[in-house]
Design a protein around this motif. Structure first.
Motif, mmCIF file in Angstrom:
data_model
loop_
_atom_site.group_PDB
_atom_site.id
_atom_site.type_symbol
_atom_site.label_atom_id
_atom_site.label_comp_id
_atom_site.label_asym_id
_atom_site.label_seq_id
_atom_site.Cartn_x
_atom_site.Cartn_y
_atom_site.Cartn_z
ATOM 1 N N GLU A 132 34.498 -16.495 110.546
ATOM 2 C CA GLU A 132 35.242 -17.744 110.491
ATOM 3 C C GLU A 132 36.731 -17.436 110.496
ATOM 4 O O GLU A 132 37.225 -16.673 109.660
ATOM 5 N N ALA A 133 37.442 -18.024 111.442
ATOM 6 C CA ALA A 133 38.882 -17.818 111.577
ATOM 7 C C ALA A 133 39.515 -19.150 111.940
ATOM 8 O O ALA A 133 39.671 -19.482 113.124
ATOM 9 N N GLY A 134 39.859 -19.938 110.926
ATOM 10 C CA GLY A 134 40.419 -21.254 111.170
ATOM 11 C C GLY A 134 39.437 -22.171 111.868
ATOM 12 O O GLY A 134 38.317 -22.370 111.392
ATOM 13 N N LYS A 135 39.818 -22.707 113.014
ATOM 14 C CA LYS A 135 38.949 -23.616 113.763
ATOM 15 C C LYS A 135 37.804 -22.886 114.472
ATOM 16 O O LYS A 135 36.885 -23.512 114.984
ATOM 17 N N TRP A 147 34.398 -24.071 118.369
ATOM 18 C CA TRP A 147 35.829 -24.315 118.174
ATOM 19 C C TRP A 147 35.990 -25.745 117.655
ATOM 20 O O TRP A 147 35.637 -26.694 118.334
ATOM 21 N N GLY A 148 36.462 -25.863 116.438
ATOM 22 C CA GLY A 148 36.565 -27.178 115.825
ATOM 23 C C GLY A 148 35.220 -27.840 115.645
ATOM 24 O O GLY A 148 35.104 -29.065 115.717
ATOM 25 N N ASN A 168 40.274 -9.826 113.148
ATOM 26 C CA ASN A 168 41.602 -9.388 112.726
ATOM 27 C C ASN A 168 42.585 -10.567 112.764
ATOM 28 O O ASN A 168 43.754 -10.397 113.081
ATOM 29 N N VAL A 169 42.096 -11.775 112.450
ATOM 30 C CA VAL A 169 42.912 -12.981 112.574
ATOM 31 C C VAL A 169 44.224 -12.824 111.796
ATOM 32 O O VAL A 169 44.253 -12.309 110.683
#
Length: 230
Positions: A132-135, A147-148, A168-169
């Motif tokens: 999980e990396a943001g959206k 995505w979203g 590696n976000v």
């Protein structure tokens, strides 16, 4: 037991490779032409495909295109030594790796295990790994992404590249490290493959509220997937 599908019209070579891989603990099916192989390769009954580029009736590049229309099964290409055009075409279409013929059975088995570990299929079944990396949400075991909260359609190559950035976000990742982590090999001089695929991924992610890309580049250094807050 991981199931391998060997697609090659060289019956003698296929028999040799099958015997070795079975001894190494793989479950192996074979096909000697593209038309026969397409159903097996897209049936979700195999964990990885070994595909010879030089095939009768339907060549390996065409077969790879058809596989990628409906399946994300990992594909390892067998290519003629020094045939860079076929390698690049195959990788651009979503192949996971390649081995030059003639190859040793031991090298093939090692490459297969490396790919299966990378996509989370080794050891039986699919590993329940979620990034999980943001959206962005990625499921390496099934090679699926969102995505979203909505499905994000990626080619195999695009998935591998984006997975490295997602793990590696917020950090800058060099193109050399992206190549090693996504494909298991060093980046060749003047190779623009990563740049081309990153450009495609950028289009699929769209832009941030400020109009900039979610994937930032640092000229001559690498790429960075941004956090939502950045």
């Amino acid at each position: 037991m991981e199931k391998v599908l060997l697609i090659d019209d060289d019956i003698e070579l296929t028999t040799l490779l099958k015997e070795y891989l079975v001894e190494e603990g793989f479950d192996v099916a074979t096909a000697d032409d593209g038309r026969t192989a397409i159903g097996l390769a897209t049936s979700n009954a195999v964990d990885i495909v070994v595909l010879d580029i030089m095939m009768p009736q339907m060549n390996g590049i065409e077969l790879l295109q058809r596989i990628r229309r409906s399946s994300t099964v990992p594909v390892l290409m067998l290519t003629a030594k020094g045939d860079d055009a076929d390698r690049i075409a195959g990788l651009n279409l979503g192949a996971d790796d390649y081995v030059s013929k003639p190859c040793s059975p031991g090298e093939l088995a090692a490459r297969l295990r490396a790919i299966l570990r990378r996509v989370g299929r080794i050891g039986g079944g699919v590993v329940a790994d979620v990034i999980e990396a943001g959206k962005l949400t990625m499921f390496p075991g099934s090679r699926a992404a969102q995505w979203g909260g909505k499905p994000l359609e990626l080619t195999g190559t695009e998935f591998s590249l984006l997975e490295v950035l997602a793990r590696n976000v917020g950090q800058l990742v060099s193109k050399q490290d992206i190549s090693r982590q996504a494909f298991g090999r060093s980046l060749a001089p003047f190779d623009r493959r990563i740049d081309v695929h990153i450009s495609s991924v950028r289009q699929k992610l769209g832009t941030r509220e400020d109009g900039h890309s979610w994937i930032q580049s640092v000229r001559g250094q690498g790429y960075q997937l941004l956090h939502d807050r950045e």
